[in-house]
Scaffold this motif. Sequence first.
Motif, mmCIF file in Angstrom:
data_model
loop_
_atom_site.group_PDB
_atom_site.id
_atom_site.type_symbol
_atom_site.label_atom_id
_atom_site.label_comp_id
_atom_site.label_asym_id
_atom_site.label_seq_id
_atom_site.Cartn_x
_atom_site.Cartn_y
_atom_site.Cartn_z
ATOM 1 N N THR A 178 -4.511 -27.095 -34.070
ATOM 2 C CA THR A 178 -4.923 -28.048 -33.036
ATOM 3 C C THR A 178 -4.323 -27.688 -31.686
ATOM 4 O O THR A 178 -5.010 -27.733 -30.648
ATOM 5 C CB THR A 178 -4.513 -29.471 -33.444
ATOM 6 N N SER A 182 -5.968 -24.530 -30.302
ATOM 7 C CA SER A 182 -7.296 -24.876 -29.803
ATOM 8 C C SER A 182 -7.212 -25.537 -28.426
ATOM 9 O O SER A 182 -7.972 -25.192 -27.502
ATOM 10 C CB SER A 182 -7.996 -25.811 -30.794
ATOM 11 N N LYS A 183 -6.292 -26.478 -28.276
ATOM 12 C CA LYS A 183 -6.140 -27.167 -26.993
ATOM 13 C C LYS A 183 -5.747 -26.191 -25.893
ATOM 14 O O LYS A 183 -6.291 -26.235 -24.780
ATOM 15 C CB LYS A 183 -5.104 -28.271 -27.107
ATOM 16 N N HIS A 184 -4.819 -25.304 -26.195
ATOM 17 C CA HIS A 184 -4.379 -24.323 -25.193
ATOM 18 C C HIS A 184 -5.548 -23.437 -24.767
ATOM 19 O O HIS A 184 -5.743 -23.184 -23.563
ATOM 20 C CB HIS A 184 -3.255 -23.457 -25.765
ATOM 21 N N CYS A 185 -6.321 -22.975 -25.732
ATOM 22 C CA CYS A 185 -7.447 -22.103 -25.398
ATOM 23 C C CYS A 185 -8.482 -22.838 -24.537
ATOM 24 O O CYS A 185 -8.965 -22.292 -23.535
ATOM 25 C CB CYS A 185 -8.090 -21.568 -26.675
ATOM 26 N N ARG A 186 -8.795 -24.071 -24.889
ATOM 27 C CA ARG A 186 -9.788 -24.819 -24.115
ATOM 28 C C ARG A 186 -9.262 -25.155 -22.717
ATOM 29 O O ARG A 186 -10.013 -25.106 -21.739
ATOM 30 C CB ARG A 186 -10.193 -26.075 -24.875
ATOM 31 N N ASP A 187 -7.986 -25.480 -22.620
ATOM 32 C CA ASP A 187 -7.396 -25.786 -21.316
ATOM 33 C C ASP A 187 -7.385 -24.576 -20.394
ATOM 34 O O ASP A 187 -7.386 -24.722 -19.159
ATOM 35 C CB ASP A 187 -5.963 -26.294 -21.486
ATOM 36 N N ASN A 188 -7.379 -23.381 -20.992
ATOM 37 C CA ASN A 188 -7.256 -22.156 -20.201
ATOM 38 C C ASN A 188 -8.519 -21.294 -20.215
ATOM 39 O O ASN A 188 -8.481 -20.125 -19.806
ATOM 40 C CB ASN A 188 -6.056 -21.343 -20.701
ATOM 41 N N GLY A 189 -9.630 -21.876 -20.670
ATOM 42 C CA GLY A 189 -10.900 -21.157 -20.614
ATOM 43 C C GLY A 189 -10.985 -19.964 -21.530
ATOM 44 O O GLY A 189 -11.727 -19.010 -21.260
#
Length: 363
Positions: free
Chosen positions: A162, A165-172
Amino acid sequence: MNQTSPLQDAYSQSKYQLANHGKRNIEVLKKAFQEMEGHLESDIYGKGQIIEDFQDKMALLLGKEKAIFLPSGTMAQQIALRIWCDEKGIRKVAYHPLSHLEIHEQDGLKELHNIETVLLGDKNRVIELDEVLEMEEGVACVLLELPQREIGGQLPSFETLTLISKHCRDNGIRLHLDGARLLEVLPYYQKSAAEVCSLFDSVYLSLYKGIGGIAGAILAGDQDFITQATTWKRRYGGDLISLYPYIISANYYFELRSHKMQQYYEDAKELAGLFNSCHGISTIPLIPVSNMFHVHIHQAKEQMELILTKVQQLTGIGITGYLKKIDETTCAFEVNIGDLYTDVPKEFIRNAFRQLDEIMKDN
């Protein structure tokens, strides 16, 4: 003609075998087709009810807008990573050092797409959050494999997934799931396939590993992603005139086995316990987190081949047909639990492991 080893012969001739679903012979295909109506029309170049219904069914399972059937997982994952690299205009992806793309695909990603790879983490354990947070800049996509097959099917915690996933979405950064064995990890996570896949932008699912179909893969994502994947399927030569033998068998064995993953998981934990009770033998992980694990034996490969051949001949229990040399004093093999394990009488299994333990103590 290829000659088999005494260990392979003892395994194939054993009355009961502990792992997998059974032999991959023509009967696998015959069973899948035995109740099919002969007038049912085949798919044609990716179109038709057979393929479209199955793709919709898999998209729903995985919680994605669309899904596409592809002949192989190698094709599916290279296509997925190429799409995400094109989207970002960046030719760089990150994954585990023992990812299938790195060690089994003859550098296909690099040679066909000129994509650079960043290896995350230590090869003996799963990727952790810190390694994603600290990876070099300019990565278009991160690939995570659940479970990590080459290290015994180990898994990160769902909390770690989780946060990644959040880190990847926050950073494109796009996040792709190598979920070849996705269904097999759901009992451990106590999540649905859709809940796990919601953390990822794209998902690959094998249709022959745990499910036991003939071949093939599903790639799932949003509408635009699958539209692009459809174009890449044609470029890769994956648009065979008809794929229905793969699809019908995949659907048949999905219906037969997808609800058995909890049983396979419990059986794996039971069998791993028996291996760990034997002198000089241990499993990775110690307690399995899916239906698979690796067995490590503190004995030279040549000597262990003799021991296992003897045990299998004495007991009629097929433990393994191969061993992989780790070093001069250690060897290993992989176990994947399927339908066969439940057919073996428990007293026969216990007897085989008692004999194995006694022989190991004497050696």
